[in-house]
Each structure stands twice: as C-alpha cells, then as structure tokens.
Scaffold this active site. Structure first.
Site, PDB file in Angstrom:
ATOM      1  N   ASN A 156      -5.630  11.182   5.043  1.00 56.66           N
ATOM      2  CA  ASN A 156      -6.504  10.169   5.658  1.00 56.66           C
ATOM      3  C   ASN A 156      -7.574   9.745   4.652  1.00 56.66           C
ATOM      4  OD1 ASN A 156      -7.178   8.609   8.059  1.00 56.66           O
ATOM      5  ND2 ASN A 156      -9.008   9.873   8.211  1.00 56.66           N
ATOM      6  N   CYS A 195     -14.509   6.643   8.558  1.00 54.70           N
ATOM      7  CA  CYS A 195     -13.767   5.410   8.293  1.00 54.70           C
ATOM      8  C   CYS A 195     -13.665   4.572   9.575  1.00 54.70           C
ATOM      9  CB  CYS A 195     -12.389   5.723   7.713  1.00 54.70           C
ATOM     10  SG  CYS A 195     -11.624   4.279   6.945  1.00 54.70           S
ATOM     11  N   ARG A 216       0.863  -1.184   0.000  1.00 50.26           N
ATOM     12  CA  ARG A 216       0.000   0.000   0.000  1.00 50.26           C
ATOM     13  C   ARG A 216       0.898   1.232   0.000  1.00 50.26           C
ATOM     14  NH1 ARG A 216      -5.325   0.111   3.226  1.00 50.26           N
ATOM     15  NH2 ARG A 216      -5.810   1.499   1.502  1.00 50.26           N
ATOM     16  N   ASP A 274      -3.476   8.308   8.159  1.00 45.74           N
ATOM     17  CA  ASP A 274      -2.576   7.408   7.419  1.00 45.74           C
ATOM     18  C   ASP A 274      -1.190   8.025   7.340  1.00 45.74           C
ATOM     19  OD1 ASP A 274      -5.440   6.620   6.385  1.00 45.74           O
ATOM     20  OD2 ASP A 274      -4.095   4.926   6.084  1.00 45.74           O
TER      21      ASP A 274
HETATM   22  P1  RI2 Z   1      -5.841   3.267  12.506  1.00 43.69           P
HETATM   23  C1  RI2 Z   1      -7.350   3.632   7.431  1.00 43.69           C
HETATM   24  O1  RI2 Z   1      -6.926   3.356   6.139  1.00 43.69           O
HETATM   25  C2  RI2 Z   1      -8.213   4.862   7.531  1.00 43.69           C
HETATM   26  O2  RI2 Z   1      -7.853   5.890   6.636  1.00 43.69           O
HETATM   27  C3  RI2 Z   1      -7.989   5.254   8.965  1.00 43.69           C
HETATM   28  O3  RI2 Z   1      -8.335   6.577   9.258  1.00 43.69           O
HETATM   29  C4  RI2 Z   1      -6.493   5.018   9.077  1.00 43.69           C
HETATM   30  O4  RI2 Z   1      -6.243   3.833   8.310  1.00 43.69           O
HETATM   31  C5  RI2 Z   1      -5.959   4.888  10.467  1.00 43.69           C
HETATM   32  O5  RI2 Z   1      -6.436   3.727  11.097  1.00 43.69           O
HETATM   33  P2  RI2 Z   1      -7.454   2.063   5.291  1.00 43.69           P
HETATM   34  O6  RI2 Z   1      -6.480   0.942   5.586  1.00 43.69           O
HETATM   35  O7  RI2 Z   1      -4.369   2.999  12.324  1.00 43.69           O
HETATM   36  O8  RI2 Z   1      -8.866   1.744   5.661  1.00 43.69           O
HETATM   37  O9  RI2 Z   1      -6.078   4.399  13.485  1.00 43.69           O
HETATM   38  O10 RI2 Z   1      -7.327   2.499   3.850  1.00 43.69           O
HETATM   39  O11 RI2 Z   1      -6.594   2.019  12.871  1.00 43.69           O
END
Ligand code: RI2
Length: 307
Positions: free
Chosen positions: A206, A127, A63, A196
C-alpha cells in the site's frame, strides 16, 4: 480522435495520477476497454482481438504495482471469442459487471467494516482509499461518534483529498504530517487503510508510509485493518511472483532536485507490510485474517495455476 488515442489519453491520466486510487484506476481501465470495443473498426474477429490486446497492453503498462488494474483487464478480456458481434457484446457485459461489482463491493465493505468501529473510536487513515473511507462513512452514518486522524501522505498529498471527503461527510477530522503518526498512535483505537495489492500470504502493498504506521500500531497494541475489494488480491503471487514497487519521478518529492549533482532523490510509491502486523482484512465477502488470502484468490478470482 482515433479510438486507440482515447485509450492512450486515459492511460496518460492513470500514469500521471490524474486518475488514481487502486479501485478507480481499475474501473477507468474497464470503462476504457468497453468504450474502445464499441468504437474501434475491426472487420474480423482476429483483427478485433488484436486491437483489444493492444488497448489492454497500453492500459496495463500505466502503473506497475496495483493488481486491481491487471485483474480488471483480465476480467474484461475474458470475452467470448467465437464471433465478432458476440465478442463486442461480451466486452460490454464483462466491463459493466466489473464496474457494478466494484461499486457493490465498496458498500458491502462499509457495512462489514463499520461493525468493527465502536462509538467514540479514533481512527487513523493513510493516503486516500475509497474502501477505507467506506468503512468510516458507514460507521458515521450509523450514528457512531468517531474522530479520524488523516496523514498528509507525502509526496502526492492524497491525505488532502481524504480530509476533503471526510469534511463533506461531516466527520470530525484531524490532519497530521506523516512523521507524526507515532506521536498520535496512543490516541488511536483503529488504523484503517486501503490496499494496492494483497499477496497470497496476506502481505499488504500500500501507499508508502503504510508499513511504518503498521509497525507503530503493533507496538502501541492498536488494531490495524485493511479495507480491500477482492480484486486487490494478486493471483500472480501464488506462482511466486514478487510485487513490483513503482518508483515515481523525483520531481514529486523535490521540485528542484536536479540542482544537486551528488544526490539521488528516490520516490518509491508503495511499501510492504508483513501479514503479522495486520489484524483483519475487510473484503466484500467478509472480514478475514490475512492468512486466508490464498483462499480468496482461489475462490473469488477463479485463478487456475495453468492460466
Ligand atoms: P482505493 C492508492 O494508490 C493508495 O495506496 C490507496 O491506499 C489505494 O490506492 C487503494 O485505494 P495511489 O493510486 O482503491 O494513490 O481503496 O498510488 O480507493
């Protein structure tokens, strides 16, 4: 299964978002490197280093946006490189330290961030962020009466994961479609989202949709808080690097998109919120204004320009 195939398998889960969330992918990568270091069959230190580099590279490419991934991999890959046994041992120590620290960081963010939540507050989140949920959960555990409004978070609907977690906690929750964020903003006291990436200037990257929520909050004079572990800050941005915004498969937005020959369905996964719209970034080392992000990178991530 060969040890490297296991790394490839975990990488595929991160790419497909079976494992997702900036913190969770970082921990998964640290665990994958740790386990790989114990199962690969290198006979020399040089061979071991090469295999570790290969595994790190596979994980790193999964990613492109979340800096948590590269920070975690960088921390684990700073293992001792003087002898094979010491190197293997040191990978375990580094990975376990990262995993343990990230768990402690989440708890600390909850303790610090929950102080900003008052009894009776309505909180909007977007999210599914464990850091943001830690703040909400800590406030709830302190007995504060709160209500959470959660967005669906199209196209992957991580908001459904969020309402499931809030439901488990017993927090009063409302679910809205993303485009209802402005309609409800006047009822909201505080927006809490995860991150992010946070750049050296305090800009937030984010989940797509965050930037418009920040604008709505700004217009409605609603506070906007980011909850993020310090490893979500990006050292590379000190060197002027721009954050790559991941564009994902159009099929996540519209299943039968290929029947339209003149339409390109776009799916950027993240957006950029300028620091002017952020009131506070809650980290495990304290609640800081976004303008202090540079110091976090210098002091917490030990980033040297020469690196
Ligand atoms: P935690 C997620 O990305 C979201 O954008 C969320 O705000 C961020 O990661 C942080 O998440 P994705 O993997 O580390 O859904 O706080 O694209 O759990």
């Amino acid at each position: 299964m060969k040890p490297i195939d296991r790394v490839t398998e975990i990488s595929a889960k991160i790419s497909s978002m079976e494992i997702r969330g900036a913190g969770r992918i970082a921990t998964a990568a640290a665990k994958a490197l740790r386990d790989f270091s114990q199962t690969e069959e290198a006979k020399s230190l040089e061979d071991f280093n090469q295999r570790m580099e290969l595994a790190a590279d596979i994980l790193l490419k999964t990613r492109p946006t979340a800096v948590s991934l590269s920070n975690a991999i960088r921390m684990v890959m700073k293992y001792r490189k003087d002898d094979l046994a010491a190197a293997r041992e040191s990978v375990i120590i580094n990975a376990n330290r990262f995993i343990e620290n990230s768990e402690k960081a989440l708890e600390k963010i909850g303790q610090i961030g929950s102080k900003r939540i008052r009894d009776g507050d309505v909180i909007l989140t977007h999210c599914n962020s464990l850091a943001a949920l830690s703040v909400i959960s800590a406030a709830h555990k302190l007995g504060k009466s709160i209500k959470v409004i959660a967005t669906e978070s199209r196209p992957r609907f991580q908001g459904i994961t969020t309402i499931g977690m809030l439901d488990q906690m017993g927090v009063e929750t409302e679910l809205i479609v993303d485009s209802a964020a402005r309609s409800v903003m006047n009822e909201v006291d505080l927006v809490v989202v995860g991150a992010d990436v946070i750049t050296a200037s305090g800009t937030l990257v984010n989940k797509i949709g965050t930037a418009q929520i920040a604008l709505f909050a700004h217009e409605a004079r609603t506070s906007f808080m980011v909850a993020a572990e310090t490893y979500k800050f990006s050292p590379q941005t000190i060197l002027g690097e721009l954050v790559t915004i991941e564009e994902r498969e159009p099929g996540e937005v519209l299943a039968d998109h290929s029947r339209y020959s003149h339409v390109r369905v776009r799916n950027p996964a993240f957006d950029v919120t300028p620091h002017q719209y952020i009131d506070l970034i809650c980290t495990e080392v304290g609640a800081i204004p976004p303008e202090m992000s540079y110091l976090i990178i210098k002091e917490r991530l030990g980033w040297e320009i020469e690196e």
